[in-house]
Design an enzyme around this catalytic site. Structure first.
Site, PDB file in Angstrom:
ATOM      1  N   SER A  15       0.859  -1.087  -0.071  1.00 20.74           N
ATOM      2  CA  SER A  15       0.033  -0.022  -0.141  1.00 20.74           C
ATOM      3  C   SER A  15       0.826   1.342  -0.001  1.00 20.74           C
ATOM      4  O   SER A  15       1.733   1.673   0.794  1.00 20.74           O
ATOM      5  CB  SER A  15      -0.910   0.128   1.363  1.00 20.74           C
ATOM      6  OG  SER A  15      -1.652   1.221   1.437  1.00 20.74           O
ATOM      7  N   LYS A  66     -13.375  -3.612   3.061  1.00 22.38           N
ATOM      8  CA  LYS A  66     -14.229  -2.467   3.012  1.00 22.38           C
ATOM      9  C   LYS A  66     -15.788  -2.728   3.350  1.00 22.38           C
ATOM     10  O   LYS A  66     -16.546  -1.997   3.878  1.00 22.38           O
ATOM     11  CB  LYS A  66     -14.050  -1.947   1.281  1.00 22.38           C
ATOM     12  CG  LYS A  66     -12.826  -1.180   0.988  1.00 22.38           C
ATOM     13  CD  LYS A  66     -13.064  -0.879  -0.407  1.00 22.38           C
ATOM     14  CE  LYS A  66     -11.594  -0.210  -0.803  1.00 22.38           C
ATOM     15  NZ  LYS A  66     -11.746   0.354  -2.082  1.00 22.38           N
ATOM     16  N   ASP A 103     -13.839   6.881  -2.894  1.00 21.88           N
ATOM     17  CA  ASP A 103     -13.045   6.616  -3.992  1.00 21.88           C
ATOM     18  C   ASP A 103     -13.748   7.093  -5.404  1.00 21.88           C
ATOM     19  O   ASP A 103     -13.117   7.758  -6.224  1.00 21.88           O
ATOM     20  CB  ASP A 103     -13.507   4.865  -4.192  1.00 21.88           C
ATOM     21  CG  ASP A 103     -12.624   4.050  -3.339  1.00 21.88           C
ATOM     22  OD1 ASP A 103     -11.301   4.713  -3.104  1.00 21.88           O
ATOM     23  OD2 ASP A 103     -12.898   2.832  -3.229  1.00 21.88           O
ATOM     24  N   GLY A 127     -17.492  -2.744 -16.280  1.00 22.33           N
ATOM     25  CA  GLY A 127     -17.351  -3.448 -15.027  1.00 22.33           C
ATOM     26  C   GLY A 127     -18.350  -3.222 -14.128  1.00 22.33           C
ATOM     27  O   GLY A 127     -18.899  -2.124 -14.501  1.00 22.33           O
ATOM     28  N   GLY A 129     -18.110  -4.294 -10.284  1.00 26.88           N
ATOM     29  CA  GLY A 129     -17.767  -4.897  -8.993  1.00 26.88           C
ATOM     30  C   GLY A 129     -17.608  -3.720  -8.175  1.00 26.88           C
ATOM     31  O   GLY A 129     -18.448  -2.786  -8.220  1.00 26.88           O
ATOM     32  N   ALA A 131     -15.720  -1.269  -7.176  1.00 27.97           N
ATOM     33  CA  ALA A 131     -15.177   0.079  -7.812  1.00 27.97           C
ATOM     34  C   ALA A 131     -16.124   0.561  -8.488  1.00 27.97           C
ATOM     35  O   ALA A 131     -16.517   1.938  -8.319  1.00 27.97           O
ATOM     36  CB  ALA A 131     -13.834  -0.142  -8.405  1.00 27.97           C
ATOM     37  N   LYS A 156     -25.160  -8.836 -12.882  1.00 30.33           N
ATOM     38  CA  LYS A 156     -24.469  -7.733 -11.616  1.00 30.33           C
ATOM     39  C   LYS A 156     -24.591  -6.372 -12.266  1.00 30.33           C
ATOM     40  O   LYS A 156     -24.857  -5.417 -11.494  1.00 30.33           O
ATOM     41  CB  LYS A 156     -23.155  -8.105 -11.640  1.00 30.33           C
ATOM     42  CG  LYS A 156     -22.679  -9.061 -10.505  1.00 30.33           C
ATOM     43  CD  LYS A 156     -21.368  -9.553 -10.667  1.00 30.33           C
ATOM     44  CE  LYS A 156     -20.246  -8.862 -10.106  1.00 30.33           C
ATOM     45  NZ  LYS A 156     -18.925  -9.269 -10.411  1.00 30.33           N
ATOM     46  N   GLY A 236      -5.177   5.096 -13.007  1.00 38.86           N
ATOM     47  CA  GLY A 236      -6.006   5.452 -11.649  1.00 38.86           C
ATOM     48  C   GLY A 236      -4.815   5.959 -10.724  1.00 38.86           C
ATOM     49  O   GLY A 236      -5.419   6.071  -9.572  1.00 38.86           O
TER      50      GLY A 236
HETATM   51  P1  NDP Z   1     -14.006  -6.434  -8.020  1.00 39.38           P
HETATM   52  O1  NDP Z   1     -13.476  -7.816  -8.249  1.00 39.38           O
HETATM   53  O2  NDP Z   1     -15.272  -6.172  -7.439  1.00 39.38           O
HETATM   54  O3  NDP Z   1     -14.705  -6.422  -9.757  1.00 39.38           O
HETATM   55  C1  NDP Z   1     -13.971  -6.693 -10.886  1.00 39.38           C
HETATM   56  C2  NDP Z   1     -14.836  -6.301 -12.061  1.00 39.38           C
HETATM   57  O4  NDP Z   1     -13.940  -6.412 -13.117  1.00 39.38           O
HETATM   58  C3  NDP Z   1     -16.168  -7.152 -12.408  1.00 39.38           C
HETATM   59  O5  NDP Z   1     -16.950  -6.305 -13.149  1.00 39.38           O
HETATM   60  C4  NDP Z   1     -15.750  -8.259 -13.517  1.00 39.38           C
HETATM   61  O6  NDP Z   1     -16.501  -8.719 -14.256  1.00 39.38           O
HETATM   62  C5  NDP Z   1     -14.665  -7.303 -14.340  1.00 39.38           C
HETATM   63  N1  NDP Z   1     -13.564  -8.274 -14.872  1.00 39.38           N
HETATM   64  C6  NDP Z   1     -12.411  -8.944 -14.423  1.00 39.38           C
HETATM   65  N2  NDP Z   1     -11.844  -9.454 -15.556  1.00 39.38           N
HETATM   66  C7  NDP Z   1     -12.455  -9.105 -16.602  1.00 39.38           C
HETATM   67  C8  NDP Z   1     -11.971  -9.482 -17.951  1.00 39.38           C
HETATM   68  N3  NDP Z   1     -10.981 -10.141 -18.387  1.00 39.38           N
HETATM   69  N4  NDP Z   1     -12.778  -8.978 -18.889  1.00 39.38           N
HETATM   70  C9  NDP Z   1     -14.273  -8.094 -18.730  1.00 39.38           C
HETATM   71  N5  NDP Z   1     -14.358  -7.987 -17.293  1.00 39.38           N
HETATM   72  C10 NDP Z   1     -13.629  -8.278 -16.316  1.00 39.38           C
HETATM   73  O7  NDP Z   1     -12.886  -5.476  -8.427  1.00 39.38           O
HETATM   74  P2  NDP Z   1     -12.943  -4.008  -8.013  1.00 39.38           P
HETATM   75  O8  NDP Z   1     -14.272  -3.405  -8.352  1.00 39.38           O
HETATM   76  O9  NDP Z   1     -12.681  -3.671  -6.515  1.00 39.38           O
HETATM   77  O10 NDP Z   1     -11.693  -3.230  -8.676  1.00 39.38           O
HETATM   78  C11 NDP Z   1     -11.628  -3.129 -10.001  1.00 39.38           C
HETATM   79  C12 NDP Z   1     -10.589  -2.269 -10.320  1.00 39.38           C
HETATM   80  O11 NDP Z   1     -10.431  -0.912  -9.809  1.00 39.38           O
HETATM   81  C13 NDP Z   1      -9.124  -2.840 -10.048  1.00 39.38           C
HETATM   82  O12 NDP Z   1      -8.008  -2.848 -10.926  1.00 39.38           O
HETATM   83  C14 NDP Z   1      -8.525  -1.960  -8.740  1.00 39.38           C
HETATM   84  O13 NDP Z   1      -7.321  -1.899  -8.840  1.00 39.38           O
HETATM   85  C15 NDP Z   1      -9.349  -0.733  -9.215  1.00 39.38           C
HETATM   86  N6  NDP Z   1      -9.458   0.426  -8.398  1.00 39.38           N
HETATM   87  C16 NDP Z   1      -8.587   1.449  -8.200  1.00 39.38           C
HETATM   88  C17 NDP Z   1      -8.716   2.520  -6.989  1.00 39.38           C
HETATM   89  C18 NDP Z   1      -7.973   3.651  -7.412  1.00 39.38           C
HETATM   90  O14 NDP Z   1      -8.040   4.473  -6.346  1.00 39.38           O
HETATM   91  N7  NDP Z   1      -7.449   3.888  -8.325  1.00 39.38           N
HETATM   92  C19 NDP Z   1      -9.905   2.163  -6.213  1.00 39.38           C
HETATM   93  C20 NDP Z   1     -10.568   1.093  -6.046  1.00 39.38           C
HETATM   94  C21 NDP Z   1     -10.312   0.138  -7.298  1.00 39.38           C
HETATM   95  P3  NDP Z   1     -17.503  -9.882 -13.776  1.00 39.38           P
HETATM   96  O15 NDP Z   1     -18.450  -9.599 -13.003  1.00 39.38           O
HETATM   97  O16 NDP Z   1     -18.287 -10.315 -15.070  1.00 39.38           O
HETATM   98  O17 NDP Z   1     -16.727 -11.133 -13.454  1.00 39.38           O
END
Ligand code: NDP
Length: 273
Positions: A15, A66, A103, A127, A129, A131, A156, A236
């Site tokens: 971190s 979180k 965020d 996406g 997830g 974030a 989702k 980011g």
């Molecule tokens: P999650 O694990 O919660 O979600 C991951 C998401 O990515 C899902 O929607 C998943 O889709 C999708 N995904 C993963 N691989 C693929 C792929 N090959 N093709 C298409 N979709 C894909 O992760 P987070 O939401 O927590 O984090 C997402 C990103 O944001 C990370 O890279 C993290 O480092 C970054 N982040 C940056 C921050 C910053 O301050 N700059 C703060 C918070 C996060 P599915 O649901 O279909 O599996």
């Protein structure tokens, strides 16, 4: 007296938050300490209770704590509620714990730094997830003309959109080349992969942002957009600094200058700011 802050997570050794907050404290003339705390599985609440009882003023929370932090807070901001997760806690004067999520507003602050206006623009969030969930409300507050989300797991995306009726869910197979700004909120870049967007959809945008950050700034998505001639393509790092600056402000009532911080941390990462 020195005010104590920490960041909880697992893993935590990587971190950058202690470095970032030490820098903010220096430029804002605040007397704080800030350390990393590794959280063994299931132990967030007991560790946090113990540290708050010993005078902790606040903390940041990263993966995978979180949701635990959200449950731990006595009271939550609208941003934490919308995100369903807390990345910042603050001990209030009455001893209660406030949970916030900075965020999404950190992303908006960085887009402002980069001169990217959301108002009146067509925005695609890729996406669905954690974030993605955290950035939707702050994006909507900027009044885009259109906010669409696309996700591999379509259910989702529909779940997320339920909470914000203004958001349009689109399928990868039906995406049109109509977005001004594309925000990659997938974790695909972590594996050096790309979400399945066509070149046409990416090339049509004039601004692309990957939430993931990399030392040299060259994530797979950033590089792809550049190769297709997208004018502005950013990782980011600035969002990371932006969310940290908002946490720092919540704790100290002083907001660090994001431009200055970006220049400093770009240098530290070996980039040309
Ligand atoms: P999650 O694990 O919660 O979600 C991951 C998401 O990515 C899902 O929607 C998943 O889709 C999708 N995904 C993963 N691989 C693929 C792929 N090959 N093709 C298409 N979709 C894909 O992760 P987070 O939401 O927590 O984090 C997402 C990103 O944001 C990370 O890279 C993290 O480092 C970054 N982040 C940056 C921050 C910053 O301050 N700059 C703060 C918070 C996060 P599915 O649901 O279909 O599996």
């Amino acid at each position: 007296m020195t005010s104590r802050y920490v960041v909880f997570g697992n893993p935590i050794a990587h971190s950058m938050s202690p470095e970032i907050h030490a820098y903010f404290a220096k430029i804002c003339n605040q007397d704080i300490s800030y350390e990393r705390v590794l959280v063994p599985e299931g132990q967030f609440a007991s560790l946090a209770s113990d540290l708050f009882a010993k005078g902790l003023c606040g903390c940041n929370i990263t993966v995978p704590c979180k949701l635990d932090a959200y449950a731990f807070a006595d009271t939550l901001t609208d941003y934490a509620k919308a995100a369903g997760a807390a990345n910042t806690l603050k001990r209030l004067a009455d001893g209660k714990i406030l949970g916030d999520n900075t965020d999404g507003r950190g992303l908006i602050a960085d887009l402002e730094r980069l001169g990217c206006q959301i108002k009146g623009k067509r925005i695609l969030v890729v996406g669905a997830g954690g974030a993605a969930r955290g950035i939707l409300l702050p994006i909507l507050e900027q009044n885009p003309e259109l906010l669409a989300i696309v996700n591999r797991n379509e259910l989702k995306a529909f779940e997320l959109a339920k909470e914000h009726p203004q958001i349009k869910v689109v399928l990868y197979s039906c995406l049109k080349s109509q977005y001004d700004v594309i925000i990659n909120a997938t974790s695909a870049s972590l594996m050096g992969k790309l979400p399945p967007l066509t070149d046409g959809v990416i090339a049509n945008a004039n601004f692309v942002y990957d939430l993931m950050y990399k030392q040299d700034g060259k994530t797979a998505f950033v590089e792809k957009a550049r190769s297709l001639g997208v004018k502005e393509s950013h990782d980011g790092l600035g969002m990371l600094l932006g969310q940290a600056a908002l946490s720092f402000e919540l704790w100290t009532q002083v907001r660090p200058n994001l431009h200055q911080a970006y220049v400093e941390f770009s240098k530290r990462c070996g980039r040309n700011a």
